[in-house]
Enzyme design. Structure first.
Site, PDB file in Angstrom:
ATOM      1  N   HIS A 297      33.477  28.523 -24.772  1.00 12.52           N
ATOM      2  CA  HIS A 297      34.776  27.891 -24.474  1.00 12.52           C
ATOM      3  C   HIS A 297      34.774  27.253 -23.083  1.00 12.52           C
ATOM      4  O   HIS A 297      35.831  27.110 -22.465  1.00 12.52           O
ATOM      5  CB  HIS A 297      35.932  28.903 -24.564  1.00 12.52           C
ATOM      6  CG  HIS A 297      36.070  29.555 -25.896  1.00 12.52           C
ATOM      7  ND1 HIS A 297      36.970  29.143 -26.839  1.00 12.52           N
ATOM      8  CD2 HIS A 297      35.396  30.609 -26.451  1.00 12.52           C
ATOM      9  CE1 HIS A 297      36.873  29.906 -27.922  1.00 12.52           C
ATOM     10  NE2 HIS A 297      35.913  30.803 -27.704  1.00 12.52           N
TER      11      HIS A 297
ATOM     12  N   SER B  43      25.577   3.632  -9.425  1.00 11.74           N
ATOM     13  CA  SER B  43      26.859   3.012  -9.111  1.00 11.74           C
ATOM     14  C   SER B  43      26.647   1.763  -8.274  1.00 11.74           C
ATOM     15  O   SER B  43      25.739   1.697  -7.443  1.00 11.74           O
ATOM     16  CB  SER B  43      27.757   3.988  -8.349  1.00 11.74           C
ATOM     17  OG  SER B  43      28.938   3.354  -7.913  1.00 11.74           O
TER      18      SER B  43
ATOM     19  N   LYS C  93      24.440   7.592  -5.722  1.00  7.48           N
ATOM     20  CA  LYS C  93      24.848   8.216  -6.982  1.00  7.48           C
ATOM     21  C   LYS C  93      23.782   7.972  -8.043  1.00  7.48           C
ATOM     22  O   LYS C  93      23.287   6.861  -8.215  1.00  7.48           O
ATOM     23  CB  LYS C  93      26.188   7.644  -7.453  1.00  7.48           C
ATOM     24  CG  LYS C  93      26.850   8.426  -8.576  1.00  7.48           C
ATOM     25  CD  LYS C  93      28.260   7.887  -8.832  1.00  7.48           C
ATOM     26  CE  LYS C  93      29.040   8.789  -9.768  1.00  7.48           C
ATOM     27  NZ  LYS C  93      28.459   8.821 -11.112  1.00  7.48           N
TER      28      LYS C  93
ATOM     29  N   GLU D 166      23.128   9.703 -21.797  1.00  3.89           N
ATOM     30  CA  GLU D 166      24.238   8.794 -22.095  1.00  3.89           C
ATOM     31  C   GLU D 166      23.859   7.785 -23.179  1.00  3.89           C
ATOM     32  O   GLU D 166      24.630   7.547 -24.128  1.00  3.89           O
ATOM     33  CB  GLU D 166      24.668   8.068 -20.820  1.00  3.89           C
ATOM     34  CG  GLU D 166      25.390   8.950 -19.824  1.00  3.89           C
ATOM     35  CD  GLU D 166      25.602   8.279 -18.477  1.00  3.89           C
ATOM     36  OE1 GLU D 166      26.356   8.847 -17.658  1.00  3.89           O
ATOM     37  OE2 GLU D 166      25.018   7.206 -18.224  1.00  3.89           O
TER      38      GLU D 166
END
Length: 466
Positions: A186, A316, A322, A329
């Site tokens: 969870h 980025s 970054k 992805e």
């Protein structure tokens, strides 16, 4: 561009000079400027192989003259070597059943065979696309057979990539087997687990997907070639049917057989539905795994950061330094597309009527496209991402010691209610489970070491009990 004038049963058609295709292909090009795409090369290769093997079978039965058949076989071998790749030009979204695709291949091979025999493009003086290259065949048995052969080719390539990914996860499972960390259910703290166990589980999941994929191969190997127009075999001798199946088996290296019912093989898209469903199931698993990789590598300061994915590119255009999890992805995006392709396959498969499913071209496109992009994506995910993953052991240890999930292992020793109070106090105060237990005098240091020994906590048993 200059043109030559060809004729078909509907009249004259202008075809570009130098084109190996002819009038019927040109009509399809004019009629279906839909996607700007070309047929998948695996489908082209499969169709060319059928034409080659049909010529061999027809020569064996003496229906096709040897010089014409040998010219067709030579033209087919040249096409299989990639010589005419730019000549297969019909959009995947085309007339029903794949007639345009079939005629595109027929015309290319006929023109080249005529050229081999000393003729000119567009004249068909010796070899005719319908009478000779398409002899004893129909689009209606050629196209589903080509779909089967192309699907087998790509499915086996996909299977190889799945094997490599499963093996890569298995190796990481061994490499990380000693690293203890907090489990999560969870998205909340749970009992301890080894990092290697997470990777090993992914390996097994992908291996199970491979097994499901391989179970679909048997149905794909049962061919309906020789059924001609509706599966009854009109205009195809029994000897031809047996000979072409044998020739295709030799040509492809596959254990191909004649379907029990050629009528059924023509109508029924079940083998493609089963394969597509298996590919979709694999995509579902891969989405979950890709998301897990993204979660475990999130950070580097404010996320979990328990593993490091290889840095592939700047993440980025505005935030310096970054780095994003680009391979997981793209895996997600590819898998979403695969799931959409599967829906199209299912809808098209149920849309057949009576003796033929005219939606075969869209089934072929979506099935082959989904396997193509998935196998390519898996190769990148395995070689550029999974093989280079490293673990942040200190981060894993810190989370483990802070996890309120450790309270679960206390329940057999101190009871569920008392363990729950320890967990709530740990969460409320920010102190570790260990500190709370010692402060309350629930267990001694020695007893606590035995109960909370992390490695035994990741194997079956009731720990802390003799």
């Amino acid at each position: 561009m200059t043109h030559r004038l060809e004729k078909d049963t509907m009249g004259p058609v202008e075809v570009p000079d130098g084109a190996y295709y002819g009038a019927q292909t040109q009509r399809a090009v004019n009629n279906f400027p839909i996607s700007g795409l070309r047929p998948h090369l695996a489908l082209v290769r499969a169709t060319v192989r059928i034409k080659k093997c049909a010529a061999i079978a027809n020569m064996t039965t003496h229906r096709l003259q040897m010089d014409l058949g040998e010219a067709i076989v030579k033209a087919a071998d040249e096409a299989l070597a990639g010589q005419f790749a730019d000549q297969f030009v019909v959009d995947p979204f085309q007339a029903g059943a794949g007639t345009s695709h079939n005629m595109n291949v027929n015309e290319v091979l006929a023109n080249r065979a005529n050229e081999i025999l000393g003729g000119k493009l567009g004249e068909y003086a010796r070899v005719n696309a319908n009478d000779h290259v398409n002899m004893a065949q129909s689009t209606n048995d050629v196209f589903p057979t080509a779909m089967r052969l192309a699907a087998l080719e790509l499915a086996q390539e996909l299977d190889n990539e799945l094997r490599d990914l499963s093996d890569a996860f298995a190796r990481k499972g061994i490499e990380f087997d000693h690293i203890l960390k907090s489990g999560r259910t969870h998205l909340q703290d749970a009992v301890p687990i080894r990092l290697g166990q997470e990777f090993s589980a992914w390996s097994i999941a992908i291996a199970n997907n491979r097994s499901g994929l391989e179970r679909t191969f048997a149905g794909l190997r049962e061919l309906g070639i020789g059924g001609t127009a509706v599966g009854t075999g009109l205009n195809a001798e029994q000897a031809f049917i047996d000979l072409i199946v044998e020739a295709l088996a030799r040509e492809t290296g596959q254990e191909l057989t004649r379907g029990e019912s050629l009528v059924e093989r023509m109508q029924n898209m079940d083998p493609f539905v089963a394969l597509s469903s298996s590919v979709k199931g694999t995509a579902v698993n891969l989405i979950k795994i890709a998301n897990d990789l993204r979660l475990l590598s999130s950070g580097p300061r404010t996320g979990l950061a328990e593993i490091n994915l290889p840095a592939m590119q700047p993440g980025s255009s505005i935030m310096p330094g970054k780095v994003n999890p680009v391979l997981p992805e793209v895996t997600n995006m590819v898998c979403f597309q695969v799931m959409g392709c599967d829906l199209t396959v299912a809808l098209a498969a149920q849309a057949g009527q009576l003796e033929l499913n005219v939606m075969m071209p869209v089934i072929a496109f979506n099935l082959l496209f989904s396997m193509e992009i998935l196998k390519n994506c898996l190769h990148q995910l395995t070689t550029l991402c999974v093989t280079g993953i490293t673990a942040n052991e200190e981060r894993c240890r810190t989370f483990l010691e802070q996890s309120v999930g450790l309270a679960t292992v206390l329940a057999p020793s101190i009871g569920y209610a008392a363990a729950a109070e320890v967990a709530k106090e740990s969460a409320r105060s920010g102190r570790s489970i260990r500190d709370v237990i010692l402060e309350r005098g629930i267990l001694t240091e020695e007893e606590l070491v035995e109960v909370l020994a992390p490695y035994p906590l990741t194997t079956p048993g009731v720990h802390g009990k003799d």
